[in-house]
Design a protein around this motif. Structure first.
Motif, PDB file in Angstrom:
ATOM      1  N   ASN A   1       0.847  -1.186   0.000  1.00 32.06           N
ATOM      2  CA  ASN A   1       0.000   0.000   0.000  1.00 32.06           C
ATOM      3  C   ASN A   1       0.883   1.236   0.000  1.00 32.06           C
ATOM      4  O   ASN A   1       1.909   1.263   0.698  1.00 32.06           O
ATOM      5  CB  ASN A   1      -0.878   0.067   1.252  1.00 32.06           C
TER       6      ASN A   1
ATOM      7  N   ASP B   1      -1.839   7.946   7.312  1.00 32.02           N
ATOM      8  CA  ASP B   1      -2.909   7.287   6.558  1.00 32.02           C
ATOM      9  C   ASP B   1      -2.323   6.045   5.908  1.00 32.02           C
ATOM     10  O   ASP B   1      -1.418   6.140   5.084  1.00 32.02           O
ATOM     11  CB  ASP B   1      -3.499   8.226   5.499  1.00 32.02           C
TER      12      ASP B   1
ATOM     13  N   ARG C   1      -3.512   4.251   3.741  1.00 34.82           N
ATOM     14  CA  ARG C   1      -3.930   4.095   2.344  1.00 34.82           C
ATOM     15  C   ARG C   1      -3.713   5.372   1.540  1.00 34.82           C
ATOM     16  O   ARG C   1      -4.311   5.557   0.484  1.00 34.82           O
ATOM     17  CB  ARG C   1      -5.398   3.652   2.281  1.00 34.82           C
TER      18      ARG C   1
ATOM     19  N   GLY D   1      -4.758   8.322   1.680  1.00 35.68           N
ATOM     20  CA  GLY D   1      -5.936   9.077   1.286  1.00 35.68           C
ATOM     21  C   GLY D   1      -6.686   8.456   0.129  1.00 35.68           C
ATOM     22  O   GLY D   1      -7.454   9.126  -0.549  1.00 35.68           O
ATOM     23  N   ARG D   2      -6.461   7.152  -0.078  1.00 33.98           N
ATOM     24  CA  ARG D   2      -7.093   6.444  -1.214  1.00 33.98           C
ATOM     25  C   ARG D   2      -6.845   7.193  -2.527  1.00 33.98           C
ATOM     26  O   ARG D   2      -7.777   7.580  -3.247  1.00 33.98           O
ATOM     27  CB  ARG D   2      -8.585   6.229  -0.956  1.00 33.98           C
TER      28      ARG D   2
ATOM     29  N   PRO E   1      -6.071   8.210  -6.315  1.00 33.87           N
ATOM     30  CA  PRO E   1      -6.617   7.603  -7.537  1.00 33.87           C
ATOM     31  C   PRO E   1      -5.576   6.715  -8.211  1.00 33.87           C
ATOM     32  O   PRO E   1      -4.363   6.875  -8.022  1.00 33.87           O
ATOM     33  CB  PRO E   1      -6.967   8.814  -8.402  1.00 33.87           C
ATOM     34  N   THR E   2      -6.053   5.799  -9.012  1.00 33.99           N
ATOM     35  CA  THR E   2      -5.167   4.852  -9.687  1.00 33.99           C
ATOM     36  C   THR E   2      -4.143   5.575 -10.563  1.00 33.99           C
ATOM     37  O   THR E   2      -2.990   5.148 -10.656  1.00 33.99           O
ATOM     38  CB  THR E   2      -6.002   3.879 -10.541  1.00 33.99           C
TER      39      THR E   2
ATOM     40  N   SER F   1      -1.211   6.423  -8.510  1.00 35.75           N
ATOM     41  CA  SER F   1      -0.450   5.212  -8.193  1.00 35.75           C
ATOM     42  C   SER F   1       0.399   4.783  -9.377  1.00 35.75           C
ATOM     43  O   SER F   1       1.545   4.348  -9.198  1.00 35.75           O
ATOM     44  CB  SER F   1      -1.409   4.086  -7.796  1.00 35.75           C
TER      45      SER F   1
ATOM     46  N   ARG G   1      -4.756  -1.011  -8.034  1.00 38.41           N
ATOM     47  CA  ARG G   1      -5.875  -0.085  -8.070  1.00 38.41           C
ATOM     48  C   ARG G   1      -5.750   0.857  -6.879  1.00 38.41           C
ATOM     49  O   ARG G   1      -5.446   0.435  -5.774  1.00 38.41           O
ATOM     50  CB  ARG G   1      -7.203  -0.840  -8.018  1.00 38.41           C
ATOM     51  N   GLU G   2      -5.980   2.147  -7.155  1.00 36.92           N
ATOM     52  CA  GLU G   2      -5.891   3.174  -6.121  1.00 36.92           C
ATOM     53  C   GLU G   2      -4.534   3.075  -5.412  1.00 36.92           C
ATOM     54  O   GLU G   2      -3.508   3.126  -6.057  1.00 36.92           O
ATOM     55  CB  GLU G   2      -7.073   3.053  -5.153  1.00 36.92           C
ATOM     56  N   TYR G   3      -4.538   2.904  -4.087  1.00 35.36           N
ATOM     57  CA  TYR G   3      -3.307   2.903  -3.299  1.00 35.36           C
ATOM     58  C   TYR G   3      -2.592   1.562  -3.316  1.00 35.36           C
ATOM     59  O   TYR G   3      -1.511   1.419  -2.740  1.00 35.36           O
ATOM     60  CB  TYR G   3      -3.633   3.268  -1.842  1.00 35.36           C
ATOM     61  N   ARG G   4      -3.147   0.568  -3.970  1.00 40.25           N
ATOM     62  CA  ARG G   4      -2.595  -0.790  -3.935  1.00 40.25           C
ATOM     63  C   ARG G   4      -1.600  -1.013  -5.080  1.00 40.25           C
ATOM     64  O   ARG G   4      -1.838  -0.573  -6.204  1.00 40.25           O
ATOM     65  CB  ARG G   4      -3.719  -1.825  -4.047  1.00 40.25           C
TER      66      ARG G   4
END
Length: 209
Positions: free
Chosen positions: A113, A125, A127, A129-130, A132-133, A136, A159-162
């Protein structure tokens, strides 16, 4: 490895031309808004879930054992009938396969993450703040291809923070501890080798972080 559970599933399974919609309500719960009242889930209007519950089959499941909170890797394997105590597959492998990353023998894969830190290096945080992809993707491009401790690091967005981190080099082992303290206000944990054979991979992972 063929376990008794797999043998039983093979014995009980029957060919069927119908399609099955398998809906997993992972961790969904709630608390009464006020003492003696209804929870958020009980108050919500959920016509689609109500219909699925009425026309389908519902149930509760302990993916591993009561009181054990598994990661998504063993939990998903359990949902599809594999004994997670026998088939120990990590999240990183599933993530790498999920984005079709070309893994090679000896690679060490980890789900990562992006997170945000304060000036003291404490996580604010887990993540980021989550993000956007698209953000990332840019971050992964900066990190991808780093050489750390003689080991190459591949970083790919999910996807997003991942994202997925794959370490590639000689004599690496995946027997490593996690860096996530599971709460904010603390610094990321150092990666520790859970086996002497994993010391080189631990050093590379710490250098990457």
């Amino acid at each position: 490895m063929v376990t008794p559970q797999l043998l039983l599933m093979k014995k009980l399974s029957k060919p069927n031309e119908k399609k099955i919609l398998f809906v997993v309500i992972d961790g969904l719960g709630g608390h009464p808004v006020r003492p003696g009242g209804a929870s958020e889930l009980e108050m919500a209007r959920l016509p689609n879930l109500d219909r699925l519950a009425t026309e389908g089959v519902t149930g509760l499941l302990h993916p591993v054992l009561p009181g054990v909170t598994p990661g998504s890797g063993p939990a998903h394997l359990s949902l599809f009938g594999y004994d997670p105590l026998v088939y120990d597959v990590g999240r990183g492998l599933l993530s790498a396969l999920g984005i079709d990353f070309p893994l090679e023998q000896g690679d060490v894969a980890a789900r990562m993450n992006f997170a945000t830190l304060d000036p003291a290096g404490r996580i604010t945080d887990r993540r980021a703040g989550r993000i956007p992809t698209e953000t990332s993707v840019r971050l992964c491009a900066i990190l991808d291809g780093m050489e750390v401790e003689g080991v190459r690091a591949f970083v790919r967005p999910e996807r997003e923070y991942r994202a997925v981190l794959v370490l590639r080099g000689e004599k690496l082992s995946a027997q490593l501890s996690d860096t996530d303290p599971q709460r904010t206000g603390e610094a990321p944990l150092p990666v520790e080798a859970l086996d002497p054979a994993a010391r080189r991979a631990a050093a590379a992972a710490n250098a990457f972080v």
